[in-house]
Motif scaffolding. Structure first.
Motif, PDB file in Angstrom:
ATOM      1  N   ASN A 269       0.824  -1.211   0.000  1.00  0.00           N
ATOM      2  CA  ASN A 269       0.000   0.000   0.000  1.00  0.00           C
ATOM      3  C   ASN A 269       0.857   1.260   0.000  1.00  0.00           C
ATOM      4  OD1 ASN A 269      -2.911  -0.746   0.110  1.00  0.00           O
ATOM      5  ND2 ASN A 269      -2.190  -1.958   1.829  1.00  0.00           N
ATOM      6  N   ALA A 270       1.967   1.231   0.697  1.00  0.00           N
ATOM      7  CA  ALA A 270       2.872   2.384   0.732  1.00  0.00           C
ATOM      8  C   ALA A 270       3.487   2.630  -0.647  1.00  0.00           C
ATOM      9  CB  ALA A 270       3.955   2.175   1.778  1.00  0.00           C
ATOM     10  N   VAL A 271       3.787   1.560  -1.383  1.00  0.00           N
ATOM     11  CA  VAL A 271       4.307   1.718  -2.755  1.00  0.00           C
ATOM     12  C   VAL A 271       3.223   2.325  -3.651  1.00  0.00           C
ATOM     13  CG1 VAL A 271       5.051   0.468  -4.824  1.00  0.00           C
ATOM     14  CG2 VAL A 271       6.044  -0.103  -2.605  1.00  0.00           C
ATOM     15  N   GLU A 272       2.007   1.843  -3.528  1.00  0.00           N
ATOM     16  CA  GLU A 272       0.904   2.362  -4.354  1.00  0.00           C
ATOM     17  C   GLU A 272       0.696   3.855  -4.135  1.00  0.00           C
ATOM     18  OE1 GLU A 272      -2.507  -0.042  -3.431  1.00  0.00           O
ATOM     19  OE2 GLU A 272      -1.658  -1.821  -4.415  1.00  0.00           O
ATOM     20  N   GLN A 273       0.959   4.326  -2.917  1.00  0.00           N
ATOM     21  CA  GLN A 273       0.788   5.748  -2.603  1.00  0.00           C
ATOM     22  C   GLN A 273       2.083   6.544  -2.783  1.00  0.00           C
ATOM     23  OE1 GLN A 273      -2.224   6.921  -2.299  1.00  0.00           O
ATOM     24  NE2 GLN A 273      -2.837   4.797  -2.602  1.00  0.00           N
ATOM     25  N   LYS A 274       3.114   5.866  -3.277  1.00  0.00           N
ATOM     26  CA  LYS A 274       4.413   6.480  -3.551  1.00  0.00           C
ATOM     27  C   LYS A 274       5.109   7.006  -2.290  1.00  0.00           C
ATOM     28  CE  LYS A 274       3.301   7.633  -8.348  1.00  0.00           C
ATOM     29  NZ  LYS A 274       2.716   6.409  -8.604  1.00  0.00           N
ATOM     30  N   LEU A 275       4.830   6.344  -1.159  1.00  0.00           N
ATOM     31  CA  LEU A 275       5.547   6.677   0.066  1.00  0.00           C
ATOM     32  C   LEU A 275       6.941   6.051   0.060  1.00  0.00           C
ATOM     33  CD1 LEU A 275       2.788   6.200   2.803  1.00  0.00           C
ATOM     34  CD2 LEU A 275       3.598   8.342   1.774  1.00  0.00           C
ATOM     35  N   ILE A 276       7.046   4.889  -0.586  1.00  0.00           N
ATOM     36  CA  ILE A 276       8.323   4.188  -0.731  1.00  0.00           C
ATOM     37  C   ILE A 276       8.431   3.712  -2.177  1.00  0.00           C
ATOM     38  CG2 ILE A 276       8.497   3.504   1.703  1.00  0.00           C
ATOM     39  CD1 ILE A 276       7.443   0.726   0.931  1.00  0.00           C
ATOM     40  N   PRO A 277       9.660   3.590  -2.689  1.00  0.00           N
ATOM     41  CA  PRO A 277       9.801   3.208  -4.103  1.00  0.00           C
ATOM     42  C   PRO A 277       9.550   1.731  -4.383  1.00  0.00           C
ATOM     43  CG  PRO A 277      11.947   3.690  -3.153  1.00  0.00           C
ATOM     44  CD  PRO A 277      10.923   3.999  -2.102  1.00  0.00           C
TER      45      PRO A 277
ATOM     46  N   LEU B 195      10.524  10.030   4.375  1.00  0.00           N
ATOM     47  CA  LEU B 195      10.345  11.324   5.028  1.00  0.00           C
ATOM     48  C   LEU B 195       9.978  12.392   4.009  1.00  0.00           C
ATOM     49  CD1 LEU B 195      10.475  13.194   7.488  1.00  0.00           C
ATOM     50  CD2 LEU B 195      12.944  13.404   7.064  1.00  0.00           C
ATOM     51  N   GLY B 196      10.681  12.416   2.881  1.00  0.00           N
ATOM     52  CA  GLY B 196      10.369  13.392   1.831  1.00  0.00           C
ATOM     53  C   GLY B 196       8.959  13.224   1.290  1.00  0.00           C
ATOM     54  N   ALA B 197       8.553  11.978   1.084  1.00  0.00           N
ATOM     55  CA  ALA B 197       7.191  11.717   0.574  1.00  0.00           C
ATOM     56  C   ALA B 197       6.144  12.181   1.574  1.00  0.00           C
ATOM     57  CB  ALA B 197       7.017  10.234   0.269  1.00  0.00           C
ATOM     58  N   LEU B 198       6.360  11.905   2.842  1.00  0.00           N
ATOM     59  CA  LEU B 198       5.405  12.342   3.881  1.00  0.00           C
ATOM     60  C   LEU B 198       5.363  13.866   3.956  1.00  0.00           C
ATOM     61  CD1 LEU B 198       6.180   9.722   6.659  1.00  0.00           C
ATOM     62  CD2 LEU B 198       4.144   9.825   5.204  1.00  0.00           C
ATOM     63  N   GLU B 199       6.516  14.498   3.858  1.00  0.00           N
ATOM     64  CA  GLU B 199       6.544  15.973   3.882  1.00  0.00           C
ATOM     65  C   GLU B 199       5.818  16.544   2.679  1.00  0.00           C
ATOM     66  OE1 GLU B 199      10.675  16.797   6.360  1.00  0.00           O
ATOM     67  OE2 GLU B 199      10.757  16.715   4.161  1.00  0.00           O
ATOM     68  N   ASP B 200       6.008  15.956   1.503  1.00  0.00           N
ATOM     69  CA  ASP B 200       5.345  16.438   0.297  1.00  0.00           C
ATOM     70  C   ASP B 200       3.820  16.327   0.428  1.00  0.00           C
ATOM     71  OD1 ASP B 200       7.765  17.023  -0.870  1.00  0.00           O
ATOM     72  OD2 ASP B 200       7.797  15.240  -2.176  1.00  0.00           O
ATOM     73  N   TYR B 201       3.354  15.198   0.963  1.00  0.00           N
ATOM     74  CA  TYR B 201       1.912  15.009   1.123  1.00  0.00           C
ATOM     75  C   TYR B 201       1.327  15.946   2.158  1.00  0.00           C
ATOM     76  CZ  TYR B 201       1.206  10.837  -1.758  1.00  0.00           C
ATOM     77  OH  TYR B 201       1.074   9.960  -2.805  1.00  0.00           O
ATOM     78  N   ASN B 202       2.109  16.319   3.138  1.00  0.00           N
ATOM     79  CA  ASN B 202       1.585  17.142   4.237  1.00  0.00           C
ATOM     80  C   ASN B 202       1.697  18.638   3.982  1.00  0.00           C
ATOM     81  OD1 ASN B 202       0.729  14.985   5.785  1.00  0.00           O
ATOM     82  ND2 ASN B 202       2.737  14.697   6.669  1.00  0.00           N
ATOM     83  N   GLU B 203       2.250  19.030   2.848  1.00  0.00           N
ATOM     84  CA  GLU B 203       2.347  20.462   2.538  1.00  0.00           C
ATOM     85  C   GLU B 203       1.044  20.990   2.009  1.00  0.00           C
ATOM     86  OE1 GLU B 203       5.731  21.011  -0.032  1.00  0.00           O
ATOM     87  OE2 GLU B 203       7.072  20.936   1.657  1.00  0.00           O
TER      88      GLU B 203
END
Length: 110
Positions: A52-60, A102-110
């Motif tokens: 699920n994390a890959v599908e949401q692009k949280l991890i590669p 961390l970068g993916a989470l920051e991008d989503y939370n902006e």
């Protein structure tokens, strides 16, 4: 660097690997639950969580994270020099993947 110094550094890296992996795992799960899947991840396997994390692009990719999960579970056996060395060597790629998360989470939370 002496053998004793290397062992101390290795022990610290292994301890921080375990701690940081747990934070990543919990952050990933919390983000997915809050943003996409309320209540759906209760009882989910690590593979399902990572998929699920890959599908949401949280991890590669999920295979690395499955491996980190296995290594995290083996940190209690880090007194075994082979296991300790394996975890120590994997920590570099884990750092890169944790920074990606961390970068993916920051991008989503902006």
């Amino acid at each position: 660097m002496s053998v004793d110094e290397r062992e101390v550094i290795q022990a610290g890296v292994i301890q921080n690997f375990g701690f940081t992996f747990a934070l990543c795992w919990k952050s990933m799960k919390q983000w997915l639950e809050l943003n996409l899947m309320p209540g759906q991840l209760n009882g989910a396997t690590s593979r399902e969580l990572f998929r699920n994390a890959v599908e949401q692009k949280l991890i590669p990719d999920s295979s690395s994270w499955v491996r980190y999960h296995e290594l995290r579970n083996s940190t209690s056996h880090a007194y075994n020099m082979e296991v300790a060395e394996e975890i120590y060597l994997a920590s570099k790629s884990f750092l890169e993947d944790a920074v990606y998360l961390l970068g993916a989470l920051e991008d989503y939370n902006e």
